[in-house]
Enzyme design. Structure first.
Site, PDB file in Angstrom:
ATOM      1  N   HIS B  34       0.828  -1.208   0.000  1.00 21.57           N
ATOM      2  CA  HIS B  34       0.000   0.000   0.000  1.00 21.57           C
ATOM      3  C   HIS B  34       0.860   1.255   0.000  1.00 21.57           C
ATOM      4  O   HIS B  34       2.043   1.208   0.356  1.00 21.57           O
ATOM      5  CB  HIS B  34      -0.869   0.003   1.249  1.00 21.57           C
ATOM      6  CG  HIS B  34      -0.054  -0.014   2.511  1.00 21.57           C
ATOM      7  ND1 HIS B  34       0.470  -1.194   3.024  1.00 21.57           N
ATOM      8  CD2 HIS B  34       0.388   0.976   3.330  1.00 21.57           C
ATOM      9  CE1 HIS B  34       1.174  -0.916   4.103  1.00 21.57           C
ATOM     10  NE2 HIS B  34       1.157   0.381   4.309  1.00 21.57           N
ATOM     11  N   HIS B 115       5.326   6.200  -1.161  1.00 14.63           N
ATOM     12  CA  HIS B 115       6.119   4.992  -1.412  1.00 14.63           C
ATOM     13  C   HIS B 115       5.336   3.736  -1.065  1.00 14.63           C
ATOM     14  O   HIS B 115       4.339   3.800  -0.347  1.00 14.63           O
ATOM     15  CB  HIS B 115       7.405   5.032  -0.569  1.00 14.63           C
ATOM     16  CG  HIS B 115       7.142   4.930   0.905  1.00 14.63           C
ATOM     17  ND1 HIS B 115       6.738   6.002   1.672  1.00 14.63           N
ATOM     18  CD2 HIS B 115       7.203   3.875   1.752  1.00 14.63           C
ATOM     19  CE1 HIS B 115       6.573   5.613   2.921  1.00 14.63           C
ATOM     20  NE2 HIS B 115       6.841   4.327   3.006  1.00 14.63           N
TER      21      HIS B 115
END
Lengths: 171, 171
Positions: B34, B115
């Site tokens: 995620h 990220h």
């Protein structure tokens, strides 16, 4: 892609189930504790839009699910799965049937026995020992679940939520 | 209860991240791959209703997120976390800022560097070896993510989705 439809109980009940699952359930790390409403089925990106709309319309008809985890039971000898038995209310049975009929994807493999799995992939001896202990401990938890989830499976077997549907109806 | 807000990339990109995570990420089994939009925060049952409504209204303003996982990078020496760098578009920065300001719960611990974590809790030697290999392999994946998720954490550290929000706006 492989999808399924589940209801996650409260954090409290999930935490309780996980105290067993972390020791006895081979799927422990793949998905958090849940009640399966529609077993894994295949759908492509196009089909899942229709499916998602259908589940949304079903969810609009149902109110929050009143559930009662009433005892610890087992599917033995069919499988060595131990579970929290969820009392099969009319509401749960109707919801399951609406999902089954309106999605119209495959026949269910089993009769619908609402449950939260807490142990699986045990040897017969392990099953006998563990079930003997757990049925004595038992469970007695009542609560309401106000949403259901359409989930999909990654290649490693873990499940991610695709969409949530609040149960905003009266059934 | 502890909540967070994340964007799950496509199954394809999650599967790719998991090829690394299963070996190198201590949180591998706790949540699928995620992008974190709001780090873990505490909220009670009452607060989460307001928070959920706020996130819903933010999600209505944003269109699907155009993301580009452009290379494999590391937060070393701040932490030994290796990640797929997601190019920090105006859209992502604005979404992150709207969530931060409108929820108004705590200050972010770090500057927002979008990220997908693929390795963490490595020793310094492991980090050096693995980052050396992975930065050469690299990553170059572009896609759109059309929804974000409000998730909550169980006692064992695993995360369950509380609610999904489709990005249906134009921003």
């Amino acid at each position: 892609m492989k999808y399924g439809i589940v209801a996650f109980p409260s954090k409290r009940l999930q935490d309780l189930a996980n105290t067993y699952r972390k020791r006895y359930d081979s799927h422990y790390s793949k998905i958090t504790p849940h009640i399966t409403l529609k077993e894994a089925f295949e759908a492509d990106d196009h089909e899942i839009n229709r499916i998602s709309q259908t589940v949304a319309s079903i969810a609009q008809n149902y109110g929050p699910l009143a559930i009662h985890a009433s005892r610890i039971s087992s599917f033995f000898p069919t499988t060595n799965v131990i579970y929290f038995k969820i009392e099969p209310t009319e509401q749960l049975k109707n919801l399951h049937e609406d999902i089954q009929q309106q999605l119209n994807i495959g026949q269910p493999k089993h009769v619908f026995i609402p449950h939260i799995t807490i142990a699986q992939d045990l040897t017969e001896t392990e099953h006998g020992d563990i079930f003997g202990q757990l049925r004595m401990v038992g469970v007695d938890e009542q609560e309401t679940i106000d949403r259901i989830h359409l989930v999909y499976q990654l290649e490693d077997g873990s499940w991610t939520t695709y969409e949530t549907f609040r149960l905003t109806g009266a059934k």
